[in-house]
Design a protein around this motif. Structure first.
Motif, PDB file in Angstrom:
ATOM      1  N   VAL A 278       0.837  -1.201   0.000  1.00  0.00           N
ATOM      2  CA  VAL A 278       0.000   0.000   0.000  1.00  0.00           C
ATOM      3  C   VAL A 278       0.872   1.251   0.000  1.00  0.00           C
ATOM      4  O   VAL A 278       0.560   2.239  -0.685  1.00  0.00           O
ATOM      5  CB  VAL A 278      -0.959  -0.008   1.210  1.00  0.00           C
ATOM      6  CG1 VAL A 278      -1.701   1.330   1.328  1.00  0.00           C
ATOM      7  CG2 VAL A 278      -1.967  -1.148   1.089  1.00  0.00           C
ATOM      8  N   LEU A 279       1.981   1.210   0.722  1.00  0.00           N
ATOM      9  CA  LEU A 279       2.898   2.352   0.720  1.00  0.00           C
ATOM     10  C   LEU A 279       3.517   2.549  -0.652  1.00  0.00           C
ATOM     11  O   LEU A 279       3.603   3.681  -1.156  1.00  0.00           O
ATOM     12  CB  LEU A 279       3.991   2.129   1.771  1.00  0.00           C
ATOM     13  CG  LEU A 279       5.020   3.261   1.928  1.00  0.00           C
ATOM     14  CD1 LEU A 279       4.343   4.561   2.350  1.00  0.00           C
ATOM     15  CD2 LEU A 279       6.096   2.865   2.945  1.00  0.00           C
ATOM     16  N   GLU A 280       3.910   1.455  -1.299  1.00  0.00           N
ATOM     17  CA  GLU A 280       4.536   1.547  -2.626  1.00  0.00           C
ATOM     18  C   GLU A 280       3.560   2.059  -3.671  1.00  0.00           C
ATOM     19  O   GLU A 280       3.913   2.912  -4.501  1.00  0.00           O
ATOM     20  CB  GLU A 280       5.057   0.173  -3.053  1.00  0.00           C
ATOM     21  CG  GLU A 280       6.293  -0.298  -2.306  1.00  0.00           C
ATOM     22  CD  GLU A 280       6.688  -1.709  -2.711  1.00  0.00           C
ATOM     23  OE1 GLU A 280       5.960  -2.331  -3.527  1.00  0.00           O
ATOM     24  OE2 GLU A 280       7.731  -2.204  -2.215  1.00  0.00           O
ATOM     25  N   LYS A 281       2.332   1.553  -3.653  1.00  0.00           N
ATOM     26  CA  LYS A 281       1.386   1.850  -4.732  1.00  0.00           C
ATOM     27  C   LYS A 281       0.530   3.090  -4.472  1.00  0.00           C
ATOM     28  O   LYS A 281       0.092   3.740  -5.417  1.00  0.00           O
ATOM     29  CB  LYS A 281       0.485   0.639  -4.973  1.00  0.00           C
ATOM     30  CG  LYS A 281       1.243  -0.577  -5.499  1.00  0.00           C
ATOM     31  CD  LYS A 281       0.305  -1.688  -5.932  1.00  0.00           C
ATOM     32  CE  LYS A 281       1.080  -2.854  -6.539  1.00  0.00           C
ATOM     33  NZ  LYS A 281       0.189  -3.911  -7.062  1.00  0.00           N
ATOM     34  N   ARG A 282       0.261   3.386  -3.201  1.00  0.00           N
ATOM     35  CA  ARG A 282      -0.628   4.515  -2.888  1.00  0.00           C
ATOM     36  C   ARG A 282       0.049   5.592  -2.054  1.00  0.00           C
ATOM     37  O   ARG A 282      -0.555   6.636  -1.806  1.00  0.00           O
ATOM     38  CB  ARG A 282      -1.875   4.006  -2.168  1.00  0.00           C
ATOM     39  CG  ARG A 282      -2.709   3.025  -2.992  1.00  0.00           C
ATOM     40  CD  ARG A 282      -3.213   3.658  -4.298  1.00  0.00           C
ATOM     41  NE  ARG A 282      -3.932   4.882  -4.065  1.00  0.00           N
ATOM     42  CZ  ARG A 282      -5.250   4.945  -3.815  1.00  0.00           C
ATOM     43  NH1 ARG A 282      -5.962   3.826  -3.766  1.00  0.00           N
ATOM     44  NH2 ARG A 282      -5.836   6.099  -3.617  1.00  0.00           N
ATOM     45  N   GLY A 283       1.267   5.355  -1.596  1.00  0.00           N
ATOM     46  CA  GLY A 283       1.973   6.354  -0.807  1.00  0.00           C
ATOM     47  C   GLY A 283       1.407   6.557   0.590  1.00  0.00           C
ATOM     48  O   GLY A 283       1.623   7.612   1.205  1.00  0.00           O
TER      49      GLY A 283
END
Length: 294
Positions: A278-283
């Motif tokens: 989620v951090l990688e794809k949505r920040g």
């Protein structure tokens, strides 16, 4: 000296259970053991036990109904404190009650219904003890425990202290009691109602929870970010159904991890994958709603 022997020597009348299974006493159904579980009978005893643990440097955690927690594997060489015996409910006014920390959510709702006190129907179906619910500020979007708590009695630094709602430092799925105090009882305020209305609203909230995944889980794993749904973010990252060993992300609700014979290590690994993706794809770095114990 062994922790069991140490506690029994100091508190001979307190019930102490050896080799307490965390898997059997948590909704996720995995984890190891605690060397002991301790069951104080009243507030004074609980306060003395917590002070003793601090003085003797005995590690401990407090466990309610076992929902919203992920226990570690292996043997915890400390104590689990269970407040189950603190289970009294007392009417304090036309629209208010006092409930001790070991009261279950179901027992509270049944009692409030008999008193014709409403305003608690949104908590229908949430697996909780009052102590755990207050500590984690449990609830749903329209109502949290912070909306109904007037004051709390807590064990703090060897004393029994009454705290106002403001002093409980409630925020979203958080409070003072997750950091530096243990709630033992709370004053709760609802609204004067009637049984028919309470039953009708109870059924509405029960129906709203009917779609939630079945099976062994911790409930929602992550707090919803401001204005967003954690489950939707996880789903948008294509993670529904992802499995690590015996743990997998529910196909029905992506903010639930189901334990299908897995270990705490596998559940924890799945949580880290979710946060990373989620951090990688949505920040967005998701905040865990669950508590790691001990």
């Amino acid at each position: 000296m062994d922790v069991y022997t140490l506690i029994k020597k100091r508190f001979p009348s307190v019930h102490v259970e050896e080799n307490f299974s965390l898997a059997r006493h948590t909704t996720i159904g995995c984890g190891g053991f605690s060397r002991v579980a301790v069951y104080p009978k009243n507030f004074a005893e609980a306060v003395r036990i917590f002070a003793f643990f601090k003085a003797e440097s005995i590690p401990y955690c407090v466990l309610g109904t076992g929902a919203n927690v992920l226990p570690k594997e292996g043997m915890f060489m400390g104590a689990v404190v269970r407040l189950n015996l603190l289970s009294a409910i007392e009417r304090t006014g036309n629209d208010s009650v006092y409930a001790q920390a070991g009261v279950t959510g179901g027992a509270l709702l049944r009692t409030l219904r008999s008193f014709e006190i409403g305003g608690f129907e949104p908590f229908t179906g949430i697996p909780m003890s009052i102590g755990g619910a207050v500590a984690m500020n449990a609830g749903i979007s329209c109502r949290h425990m912070s909306d109904v708590v007037e004051y709390a009695d807590a064990a703090i630094e060897g004393d029994l202290v009454r705290l106002s709602r403001q002093e409980c430092a409630f925020t979203l799925k958080d409070s003072l009691f997750l950091h530096s105090a243990t709630v033992l009882g709370v004053g709760l305020k609802g609204v004067v109602s009637d049984i028919a209305r309470i039953l009708s609203e109870t059924e509405c909230y029960r129906a709203r929870r009917a779609h939630l995944p079945k099976g062994r889980s911790m409930g929602c794993v992550f707090v919803n970010p401001d204005g967003m749904s954690a489950g939707k973010l996880i789903d948008e990252c294509g993670l529904k159904g992802l499995r690590v060993g015996g743990a997998y992300i529910s196909e029905l609700h992506a903010n639930f991890i189901i334990n299908d014979g897995g270990t705490s290590t596998e559940v924890a690994r799945l949580i880290e994958i979710i946060k990373q993706k989620v951090l990688e794809k949505r920040g967005i770095l998701l905040r865990e709603e669950i508590q790691r114990i001990p």
